[in-house]
Design an enzyme around this catalytic site. Sequence first.
Site, PDB file in Angstrom:
ATOM      1  N   GLY A 247      -8.504   4.976   9.309  1.00  0.00           N
ATOM      2  CA  GLY A 247      -9.093   3.644   9.152  1.00  0.00           C
ATOM      3  C   GLY A 247      -9.047   3.085   7.744  1.00  0.00           C
ATOM      4  O   GLY A 247      -9.691   2.068   7.467  1.00  0.00           O
ATOM      5  N   THR A 248      -8.276   3.700   6.845  1.00  0.00           N
ATOM      6  CA  THR A 248      -8.243   3.178   5.465  1.00  0.00           C
ATOM      7  C   THR A 248      -7.653   1.761   5.433  1.00  0.00           C
ATOM      8  O   THR A 248      -8.138   0.900   4.691  1.00  0.00           O
ATOM      9  CB  THR A 248      -7.416   4.091   4.536  1.00  0.00           C
ATOM     10  OG1 THR A 248      -6.204   4.442   5.203  1.00  0.00           O
ATOM     11  CG2 THR A 248      -8.165   5.345   4.169  1.00  0.00           C
ATOM     12  N   GLY A 249      -6.610   1.542   6.234  1.00  0.00           N
ATOM     13  CA  GLY A 249      -5.973   0.225   6.234  1.00  0.00           C
ATOM     14  C   GLY A 249      -6.924  -0.851   6.750  1.00  0.00           C
ATOM     15  O   GLY A 249      -7.038  -1.939   6.163  1.00  0.00           O
ATOM     16  N   CYS A 250      -7.616  -0.556   7.870  1.00  0.00           N
ATOM     17  CA  CYS A 250      -8.585  -1.519   8.429  1.00  0.00           C
ATOM     18  C   CYS A 250      -9.640  -1.856   7.374  1.00  0.00           C
ATOM     19  O   CYS A 250     -10.025  -3.017   7.185  1.00  0.00           O
ATOM     20  CB  CYS A 250      -9.324  -0.914   9.628  1.00  0.00           C
ATOM     21  SG  CYS A 250      -8.269  -0.289  10.933  1.00  0.00           S
TER      22      CYS A 250
ATOM     23  N   LYS B  32       0.868  -1.194   0.000  1.00  0.00           N
ATOM     24  CA  LYS B  32       0.000   0.000   0.000  1.00  0.00           C
ATOM     25  C   LYS B  32       0.897   1.234   0.000  1.00  0.00           C
ATOM     26  O   LYS B  32       1.861   1.293   0.764  1.00  0.00           O
ATOM     27  CB  LYS B  32      -0.881   0.015   1.242  1.00  0.00           C
ATOM     28  CG  LYS B  32      -1.693  -1.263   1.437  1.00  0.00           C
ATOM     29  CD  LYS B  32      -2.615  -1.170   2.630  1.00  0.00           C
ATOM     30  CE  LYS B  32      -1.880  -1.061   3.948  1.00  0.00           C
ATOM     31  NZ  LYS B  32      -2.755  -1.087   5.123  1.00  0.00           N
TER      32      LYS B  32
ATOM     33  N   THR C 210      -8.707   9.917   6.029  1.00  0.00           N
ATOM     34  CA  THR C 210      -8.026   8.642   5.768  1.00  0.00           C
ATOM     35  C   THR C 210      -7.896   7.799   7.039  1.00  0.00           C
ATOM     36  O   THR C 210      -7.137   6.834   7.062  1.00  0.00           O
ATOM     37  CB  THR C 210      -6.618   8.900   5.179  1.00  0.00           C
ATOM     38  OG1 THR C 210      -5.921   9.792   6.055  1.00  0.00           O
ATOM     39  CG2 THR C 210      -6.681   9.491   3.788  1.00  0.00           C
TER      40      THR C 210
END
Length: 568
Positions: A234-237, A199, A232
Amino acid sequence: MTPVPALVPRVLSIAGTDPSGGAGTAADTKSITAAGGYAMAVVTCLVAQSTRGVREVHTPPTAFLRAQLDAVGQDVAIDAVKTGMLGTTEIIETVWAWLEELGSQPAQHAARRAQVAGPGGRPPLLVVDPVMVATSGDRLLEPQAEAAMTALCQRATVITPNIAELAVITGQEPATTAEEALDQARAWSQRTGTDVLVKTGHLSGEMATTFWVGPDGVLAQVPTRRLATTSTHGTGCSLSSALAARLAAGQEPAQALAWSCHWLHEAIAHGAELGVGQGHGPVDHSHRSRRLALAADTAPWVPRDAVPPALEHPDELRAVAGVPGLPSPPAAHPDRAVPPQGPWTRALWRSAGPLIAQIQDSGFVRALVEGTLAAPEFDFYLAQDTHYLARYAKALATVSTRAPSAAQTAQWARTAAAVIDDEAELHRTWLAGRELPAESPVCLAYTDFLQATASVEPYAVAAAALLPCPWLYAHIGAGMPHPGPDHPYAAWLSTYHDPVFARMSNQAAALTEQAMAQATPTERSRAARAFLIACRHELEFFEQARRLGDMQAGGAAVGQMQDGGAPA
Ligand SMILES: Nc1ncnc2c1ncn2[C@@H]1O[C@H](COP(=O)(O)OP(=O)(O)O)[C@@H](O)[C@H]1O
Ligand SMILES: Cc1ncc(COP(=O)(O)OP(=O)(O)O)c(N)n1
């Protein structure tokens, strides 16, 4: 044959909490739901946090974590597990031990899992998001637990670290370019056999592309434009949870990644509109489903009272409200290159101004113009447009036979020929050698409307129905910057940027202007309605491609259900 319902994969998130709803289990359950799964959550740590950062972390005893895992695991057949914030070595070890024991579950659980991802004792899918540090800089994993997290990563189907987490897992310095990150991921994947999502949200540059990397290198990539936003959190979760759900539904990695990244991109783009919090705001997990719900609305496109039943004068035609529920940019003004050709076409434009602005602002048109539209969506659009142009040309030819003068007949007929000879040439070249799929429902609805209107409605009504197509395309083409040579859809954009196309549009507007001037007041009213309805068909035609991923996912899941027997 009775349709088989699409499989709803049951996806368990094991993660920490976020009471402001942007990250952790809240983000995971929203994302799994948005991606078509049934979401469940086991909480590792209670986190007092918001969009402004983390205040405090409370970690319940691991015996209670184990009790939660057993409660759900002994009752529900789990199709995929996604882990997020695990916090401590003890928690990681507890989750690890539970995952091991899950292999000896009752037979019906294994049978159910075999439907989605083949036979096997363990949960077929494990997506590990190795959460270490939040955007705010707060640690969410004890430094001494990094080794245990790295070990857990090695038993995953795929891991989804950000740049800093990838560096810890691979024991390298944080990558400063996508190439460095890809090298780190490839080398680690070769050593461990586990796939890695690379990412690039934490790098700089125009693109925030996400890559799926295996031992042999990049398996799939989804180029996405970097958005200038602070939404952005919490984008990874969200990405890892959506991915787990799509994989568990039976999608291949490339498809699952594409769906998840496009869905997330839309969610990030519209996050700020939620107005949640004062720091790094959440993404709008439900934006896509709200858009799809809107597309299924049964409200009339042009309400009965939107257009007066008889139009004596152009000023009687007012602006008609755009599509409710969509953003309402200021009403569009016609471009100087493709202006109205008199008072009646000016009035037609005015009536559709709010809707035309929504078309220009629509996700499909924006992505097409900026070049970020996914290739399958463009291909789908172009294939449908090929069908459209063939039938549109016939409608033009029909109107030519109904025109009141020889000169007008010749002009409509020339336009029909230009559509087939020139405009459709782009489509033929692009799709050369590929089999054309059948017409979509949206394409059929629009072209049936045009052909029926051209055949049976008064001449002015037919002309007005045919006008939005060239006028809107010429308007969009005239208003956009000249596409550079690297633009993936430069050929398409150049066709509609071309002054030759603007001339064709102006001619159609001039013919409609004449027809309106000579029509009766009642015919003018029907013509105005036809113009508005055709504009709305244009919006639907563009936007249909953005529902593509859902149809494909449903198909994949249905196939697996038929082979694998009835659900447990
Ligand atoms: N500003 C942005 N614009 C577009 N996409 C973004 C942006 N920031 C993050 N993303 C996307 O969000 C996902 C998560 O990325 P990243 O920020 O790198 O990880 P994390 O949220 O785990 O720290 C990636 O798919 C990335 O492309
Ligand atoms: C409970 C909890 N889990 C994870 C995170 C970090 O989430 P992430 O998706 O990496 O998002 P940001 O770091 O971008 O917020 C969290 N904050 N809380």
